[in-house]
Design a protein around this motif. Sequence first.
Motif, PDB file in Angstrom:
ATOM      1  N   ASP A  98      39.948  36.243  52.313  1.00  0.00           N
ATOM      2  CA  ASP A  98      40.331  36.336  50.985  1.00  0.00           C
ATOM      3  C   ASP A  98      41.582  35.604  50.761  1.00  0.00           C
ATOM      4  OD1 ASP A  98      40.659  36.745  48.281  1.00  0.00           O
ATOM      5  OD2 ASP A  98      40.471  38.962  48.475  1.00  0.00           O
ATOM      6  N   LEU A  99      41.611  34.835  50.000  1.00  0.00           N
ATOM      7  CA  LEU A  99      42.780  33.718  49.737  1.00  0.00           C
ATOM      8  C   LEU A  99      42.774  33.561  48.508  1.00  0.00           C
ATOM      9  CD1 LEU A  99      42.446  30.948  52.515  1.00  0.00           C
ATOM     10  CD2 LEU A  99      44.052  32.949  52.619  1.00  0.00           C
ATOM     11  N   ARG A 100      42.412  34.321  47.368  1.00  0.00           N
ATOM     12  CA  ARG A 100      42.632  34.114  46.123  1.00  0.00           C
ATOM     13  C   ARG A 100      44.099  34.383  45.578  1.00  0.00           C
ATOM     14  NH1 ARG A 100      37.989  38.471  44.079  1.00  0.00           N
ATOM     15  NH2 ARG A 100      38.898  39.584  46.013  1.00  0.00           N
ATOM     16  N   ASP A 101      44.203  33.763  44.476  1.00  0.00           N
ATOM     17  CA  ASP A 101      45.570  34.040  43.567  1.00  0.00           C
ATOM     18  C   ASP A 101      46.508  33.493  44.589  1.00  0.00           C
ATOM     19  OD1 ASP A 101      44.475  35.485  41.417  1.00  0.00           O
ATOM     20  OD2 ASP A 101      44.547  37.286  42.715  1.00  0.00           O
ATOM     21  N   ASN A 102      46.269  32.530  45.163  1.00  0.00           N
ATOM     22  CA  ASN A 102      47.134  31.641  46.135  1.00  0.00           C
ATOM     23  C   ASN A 102      47.041  30.115  45.368  1.00  0.00           C
ATOM     24  OD1 ASN A 102      48.458  33.102  48.065  1.00  0.00           O
ATOM     25  ND2 ASN A 102      46.466  33.644  48.725  1.00  0.00           N
ATOM     26  N   ASP A 103      47.925  29.558  44.677  1.00  0.00           N
ATOM     27  CA  ASP A 103      47.750  28.299  43.992  1.00  0.00           C
ATOM     28  C   ASP A 103      47.738  27.087  45.366  1.00  0.00           C
ATOM     29  OD1 ASP A 103      47.390  26.324  42.532  1.00  0.00           O
ATOM     30  OD2 ASP A 103      49.419  26.640  41.238  1.00  0.00           O
ATOM     31  N   ILE A 104      46.880  26.883  46.174  1.00  0.00           N
ATOM     32  CA  ILE A 104      46.712  25.982  47.223  1.00  0.00           C
ATOM     33  C   ILE A 104      46.565  24.674  46.784  1.00  0.00           C
ATOM     34  CG2 ILE A 104      46.003  28.058  48.810  1.00  0.00           C
ATOM     35  CD1 ILE A 104      43.202  26.668  48.479  1.00  0.00           C
ATOM     36  N   GLY A 105      45.990  24.177  45.582  1.00  0.00           N
ATOM     37  CA  GLY A 105      45.982  23.031  45.160  1.00  0.00           C
ATOM     38  C   GLY A 105      44.514  22.274  46.040  1.00  0.00           C
ATOM     39  N   ASP A 106      44.200  21.250  45.589  1.00  0.00           N
ATOM     40  CA  ASP A 106      42.963  20.267  45.838  1.00  0.00           C
ATOM     41  C   ASP A 106      43.026  20.090  47.194  1.00  0.00           C
ATOM     42  OD1 ASP A 106      42.131  20.805  43.358  1.00  0.00           O
ATOM     43  OD2 ASP A 106      42.188  18.840  42.649  1.00  0.00           O
ATOM     44  N   LEU A 107      44.105  19.478  47.676  1.00  0.00           N
ATOM     45  CA  LEU A 107      44.178  18.902  49.124  1.00  0.00           C
ATOM     46  C   LEU A 107      43.752  20.003  50.156  1.00  0.00           C
ATOM     47  CD1 LEU A 107      47.099  16.114  49.114  1.00  0.00           C
ATOM     48  CD2 LEU A 107      44.620  15.899  49.290  1.00  0.00           C
ATOM     49  N   ALA A 108      44.595  21.167  49.955  1.00  0.00           N
ATOM     50  CA  ALA A 108      44.388  22.400  50.700  1.00  0.00           C
ATOM     51  C   ALA A 108      43.247  22.783  50.821  1.00  0.00           C
ATOM     52  CB  ALA A 108      45.489  23.298  50.421  1.00  0.00           C
ATOM     53  N   ALA A 109      42.357  22.931  49.539  1.00  0.00           N
ATOM     54  CA  ALA A 109      41.211  23.658  49.271  1.00  0.00           C
ATOM     55  C   ALA A 109      40.086  22.784  49.901  1.00  0.00           C
ATOM     56  CB  ALA A 109      40.978  23.670  47.938  1.00  0.00           C
ATOM     57  N   VAL A 131      38.389  31.706  47.362  1.00  0.00           N
ATOM     58  CA  VAL A 131      39.812  31.061  46.981  1.00  0.00           C
ATOM     59  C   VAL A 131      40.086  30.913  45.522  1.00  0.00           C
ATOM     60  CG1 VAL A 131      39.590  29.496  49.174  1.00  0.00           C
ATOM     61  CG2 VAL A 131      38.413  28.787  46.758  1.00  0.00           C
ATOM     62  N   THR A 132      41.413  30.579  45.134  1.00  0.00           N
ATOM     63  CA  THR A 132      41.428  30.338  43.544  1.00  0.00           C
ATOM     64  C   THR A 132      40.558  29.577  42.983  1.00  0.00           C
ATOM     65  OG1 THR A 132      43.107  29.916  41.922  1.00  0.00           O
ATOM     66  CG2 THR A 132      43.148  28.659  44.076  1.00  0.00           C
ATOM     67  N   CYS A 133      40.112  29.677  41.510  1.00  0.00           N
ATOM     68  CA  CYS A 133      39.189  28.856  40.922  1.00  0.00           C
ATOM     69  C   CYS A 133      40.180  27.551  40.298  1.00  0.00           C
ATOM     70  CB  CYS A 133      38.724  29.701  39.878  1.00  0.00           C
ATOM     71  SG  CYS A 133      39.715  30.258  38.687  1.00  0.00           S
ATOM     72  N   ARG A 134      41.410  27.800  40.582  1.00  0.00           N
ATOM     73  CA  ARG A 134      42.326  26.640  39.839  1.00  0.00           C
ATOM     74  C   ARG A 134      42.305  25.429  40.672  1.00  0.00           C
ATOM     75  NH1 ARG A 134      47.862  29.464  38.191  1.00  0.00           N
ATOM     76  NH2 ARG A 134      48.102  27.608  37.704  1.00  0.00           N
ATOM     77  N   ILE A 135      41.081  25.178  41.346  1.00  0.00           N
ATOM     78  CA  ILE A 135      40.972  23.735  42.010  1.00  0.00           C
ATOM     79  C   ILE A 135      39.866  22.985  41.558  1.00  0.00           C
ATOM     80  CG2 ILE A 135      41.920  24.893  44.226  1.00  0.00           C
ATOM     81  CD1 ILE A 135      39.167  25.388  44.941  1.00  0.00           C
ATOM     82  N   ASP A 136      39.625  21.848  41.933  1.00  0.00           N
ATOM     83  CA  ASP A 136      38.609  20.968  41.521  1.00  0.00           C
ATOM     84  C   ASP A 136      37.111  21.718  41.571  1.00  0.00           C
ATOM     85  OD1 ASP A 136      37.605  17.960  41.222  1.00  0.00           O
ATOM     86  OD2 ASP A 136      36.121  18.984  42.665  1.00  0.00           O
ATOM     87  N   GLU A 137      36.632  21.618  40.342  1.00  0.00           N
ATOM     88  CA  GLU A 137      35.265  22.340  40.475  1.00  0.00           C
ATOM     89  C   GLU A 137      34.281  21.890  41.626  1.00  0.00           C
ATOM     90  OE1 GLU A 137      32.071  23.365  36.857  1.00  0.00           O
ATOM     91  OE2 GLU A 137      33.530  22.207  36.771  1.00  0.00           O
TER      92      GLU A 137
END
Length: 346
Positions: free
Chosen positions: A277-288, A310-316
């Motif tokens: 579980d890595l949610r709520d970590n703003d990892i960004g698209d490259l890391a994702a 992972v966080t949903c704040r990445i590329d869909e």
Amino acid sequence: MPPNVKKKKKGKSKISSALDPPPGVQVKALLKAYQASVHGHSTYMSPSIEEDLRHGVEQNKFVSKFILSGGPTNKPVSLSCLISALRAVCYMKIREVYCWRTPISDSDIIDMSLFLETPCWRNISTLELIDTKLSDFALGRLSRTFPVGRLKKLVLDYNKFGDEGMANLLVCLSGNTELKHLSVNYCNLTVPSGALIAELLTKSTIIHLEVTGNALQCDGAAQLVDVLCTQDIPLKSLLLADNGVDSHGKGSQRGPFMTAKVIRRWLTCTQYLELCDLRDNDIGDLAARELMDGLTDRGTAGLANIQLLVTCRIDETIYKTIQSLGKKTKGGKKKKKKRKKKKVPT
């Protein structure tokens, strides 16, 4: 030794077992002792414990799970009073102790520690102390009981003991072959705790680890996972959500992409992992994308699917791909067919 002597001892054991009071009688004695103990200390019985004990008396069943809490009205309750009652009637069927959102004093912890160190009560398998305001002294004293106990699950969430407390846990849990589940969510852990937890994993048999809501940041998370890549550690679940694994942390030298590369290495090689579980970590698209490729690597290597959150704040597209790659295969457990109820003949 002659055979007749052995039979005699076995017979004595059966007689002793037959003479034990029924469960309901033992639970009733504990209830009375608990009532007397709290009365003498001007505190209250835990509503959940009182209810469970009364139910045990009515059903003639032992109570093994004890939840110490002030209940809806948040009445003052005492862990020492419960322990005093357990000692008074030599009640040895206790297996799980939960203390939730109620302050635990140093004297409570001293009583609890002495209790856990007593041979006849070493069968307690679960200890949860959530938001109990543990002091540094209390954590240190409690930690000294771990080498002699048989705890399988230890939960210390929302106690702000920080990196110093984590170092204390490392010393006392090293070499422990009983503990399987450790939870230190929201305990003010920072970057140095990443290396401390990593070392603990190499010196224990923990297979479920929860570190949500701390501040390990990129460096701490990478140090933790790096050990999982280089040593054969059968960790089944790692909850690392909300730990500042992003590009905003001031205490880390590496960024989320470099941390994701370390996690990818682990995803590619571990055969034990079931949940990360890595949610709520703003990892960004490259890391994702790196994590997504790690899941793809697992499939190529023929390893079982895992659940990666992972966080949903990445590329869909990347987010949906991670979700689909993490789904369980059709070859998993089959759903049991519901049996049709037989019609009762009239």
